[in-house]
Each structure stands twice: as C-alpha cells, then as structure tokens.
Design an enzyme around this catalytic site. Structure first.
Site, PDB file in Angstrom:
ATOM      1  N   ASP A 124       0.094   5.487   0.464  1.00 40.24           N
ATOM      2  CA  ASP A 124      -1.222   6.102   0.936  1.00 40.24           C
ATOM      3  C   ASP A 124      -1.073   7.588   1.125  1.00 40.24           C
ATOM      4  O   ASP A 124       0.084   8.155   1.297  1.00 40.24           O
ATOM      5  CB  ASP A 124      -1.492   5.866   2.235  1.00 40.24           C
TER       6      ASP A 124
ATOM      7  N   GLU B 238      -3.646  10.212   2.723  1.00 43.67           N
ATOM      8  CA  GLU B 238      -4.928  10.256   3.761  1.00 43.67           C
ATOM      9  C   GLU B 238      -4.985  11.658   4.317  1.00 43.67           C
ATOM     10  O   GLU B 238      -4.217  12.195   4.817  1.00 43.67           O
ATOM     11  CB  GLU B 238      -4.882   9.283   4.854  1.00 43.67           C
TER      12      GLU B 238
ATOM     13  N   GLU C 201       0.697  -1.237   0.133  1.00 45.55           N
ATOM     14  CA  GLU C 201      -0.064  -0.005   0.118  1.00 45.55           C
ATOM     15  C   GLU C 201       0.831   1.377  -0.036  1.00 45.55           C
ATOM     16  O   GLU C 201       1.813   1.121   0.776  1.00 45.55           O
ATOM     17  CB  GLU C 201      -1.071  -0.012   1.319  1.00 45.55           C
TER      18      GLU C 201
END
Length: 304
Positions: free
Chosen positions: A115, A117, A113
């Site tokens: 990210d 956010e 992953e």
C-alpha cells in the site's frame, strides 16, 4: 509460475544463463501506459473522469454519494508500478486516497497487499503518507509507517512507485527510496508472494484516517478529487503461458526485477536522509504494539 530468478535461489525455466545480482533499479525509459491499455473502472464509474483525449490522465472523486476507483486489467507477480498523483487541497480530513496492489477479491481470507495510502487532514495541515503490506491475510500484524512529505502534494503531480520482487519491496517518492522491506525466512507467509492487481481509490476513512478518527469527512468541501497520470506497469502478467513466460520480452523483465539485490550506496543515503527528516511512525519502533519487533525489523532483515 513466473520466470523467477533470485540472487540466492534460482528457478530456471528456459535458459541456463544466470545473471549477476545488481544493486539499484533504474526506472528511466520505462514506457507509460494509457488507462484503456491497462485499467478498468472499479466503482463510482461516473466519478472516474479522463483528463485528456489519449486517456493517459484520470481523476477520481469522493462525494457524499460514493467514492471511486480503478484497477489494472491484469494481475502481476513481481513488478514495478508507478503513477504520478496530485491530491485534493483544502479541508480533507477523513479522506483516504490510495495506490496499491491487492488480491483480496481472489483470496478472501489470505490476501496479499502493498500500500501507498494518503491520509487527509484539517484545513491548512499537510497530508500524511502511509505505507503498509500484508501477506497471506496477515492483517493482525500491521506493518504501517507514516511520513511527512517535503513538498505540497496538492500543488502538482509527484511520482509514487513500488518495486516488488521475490525478496524485496521498495517504496519510492519521486525516485527517492523511502522504505525497503527485505524478505527474511522468519516472515513466513507475511511477505506478499501471490499475484496481485494494481488499484487506485478514494474513499471515506472517517473512522481512522485523521486524528485516529476524531476528524471526519466534511462533505460541504466535496467533491474531493485526486488525479493520476504517467502510469508504469512493468512486469509479467500472472496468467501467461509457459511459452509466453519464456518469450524474450517477459524473460528480460523478470530478470531485470529479480536480480535486484538492494539499494545503491547513493540511494541508501537518500533514504536515510528522508527518514531522519520525515518519518513520523514506524511499527518497528513501537514497543507498546510489538514488544518483540517483527523479524524484518532486526539486523539482516531490517525494514528500513
């Protein structure tokens, strides 16, 4: 296996030409994509709404019934992804808006992953941007960084981009690099290295997102709406055949990505200025959490 050329190790599938290593990556002139060309609804279908006839802009929303999101139709191994995002305003505590890559559906226990956010806040307070990455399910070794932004992300669209190669990950905001992760051998499988799809979601993160979970989502302020536009997906699809990988277009893309060998001097200066002014938290500096810093935090593999 994708056509993969790194500056230290070469895997040559269809040519004997080895391009030079280069500093910096230029996204100028890369084509944008419409939703129909590249994405599908992920969940909360009626909350994924198109903002123009050509479906080049889309909004997703969160209310008490559901969040929503969308995902790329294809998976990619090493790519440059970008989107312009406008965040919801006013009271957004507990709300999480994301733009990230993942293969969690295919790799339940060893997913990768990368990210972006966006963490909401109480009324009148700014959003916080968080970046993170995992490889091979290394969720017990979080690599979070958090930042303040130098603009109000609720007033207009701003570009958030990820450059992911076999040896580097670079996060950009409006073409300013804000974080670089360089792969070092000691990271092992913690560096993302499996094909991933690109996703965007909005959801209720009341248990952690704002004030460590003290400030919850207040649905009297719903719906919370995030808008996305200017999609760029620049990479070779992970499910291409050997012949397709050898094709001119894909070969050029792979070469462009994998000859990247770090930021230019100008880019490094912009990133250092950003981090001096805007870095709130970095796992590399958290000795209570990691008495011995993770390997990429050290000289030679610094997570900048």
């Amino acid at each position: 296996m994708l056509f993969n050329i790194s500056c230290r190790r070469f895997l040559i599938l269809c040519t004997v030409f080895i391009p030079p290593c280069v500093f910096g990556f230029s996204s100028h002139g890369l084509p944008t994509s419409s939703f129909n060309e590249s994405f599908v609804r992920l969940y909360g279908n009626d909350r994924v709404v198109f903002l123009d006839d050509e479906r080049k802009s889309v909004e997703i929303s969160l209310d008490q019934s559901s969040g929503s999101g969308f995902a790329s139709q294809l998976a990619y191994l090493y790519s440059y992804f970008s989107a312009s995002v406008k965040l919801p305003g006013n009271y957004t505590a507990g709300v999480v808006v994301s733009y990230y890559t993942s293969n969690a559906d295919e790799h339940k226990t060893d997913h990768d992953e990368i990210d972006f956010e966006f963490l909401g806040n109480t009324g009148g307070n700014p959003w916080t941007l968080q970046t993170n990455l995992y490889g091979n399910g290394s969720t017990s070794r979080g690599r979070e960084e958090r930042y303040a932004l130098w603009f109000d992300p609720t007033q207009d669209f701003h570009a958030y981009s990820i450059l992911w190669t076999s040896a580097w990950i670079v996060y950009y905001v409006d073409d300013v690099p804000i974080r670089v992760v360089r792969k070092v051998d000691a990271m092992g499988g913690d560096f993302p290295s499996k094909a991933m799809t690109l996703l965007a979601t909005i959801w209720d993160g009341s248990d952690w997102a704002t004030g460590g979970g003290r400030n919850k989502v207040d649905y009297k302020h719903a719906p919370f709406i995030a808008k996305y536009s200017d999609f760029v997906l620049y990479g070779c699809h992970a499910n291409l055949t050997r012949e397709e990988l050898a094709a001119e277009t894909c070969g050029d893309i792979a070469t462009d990505l994998n000859t990247f060998n770090g930021l230019t001097t100008e880019e490094r200066g912009k990133m250092e200025n950003f981090r001096v002014e805007n870095l709130i938290y970095s796992y590399c500096n958290d000795r209570s959490r990691y008495p011995t810093p993770l390997p990429e935090c050290n000289a030679g593999g610094k997570s900048s």
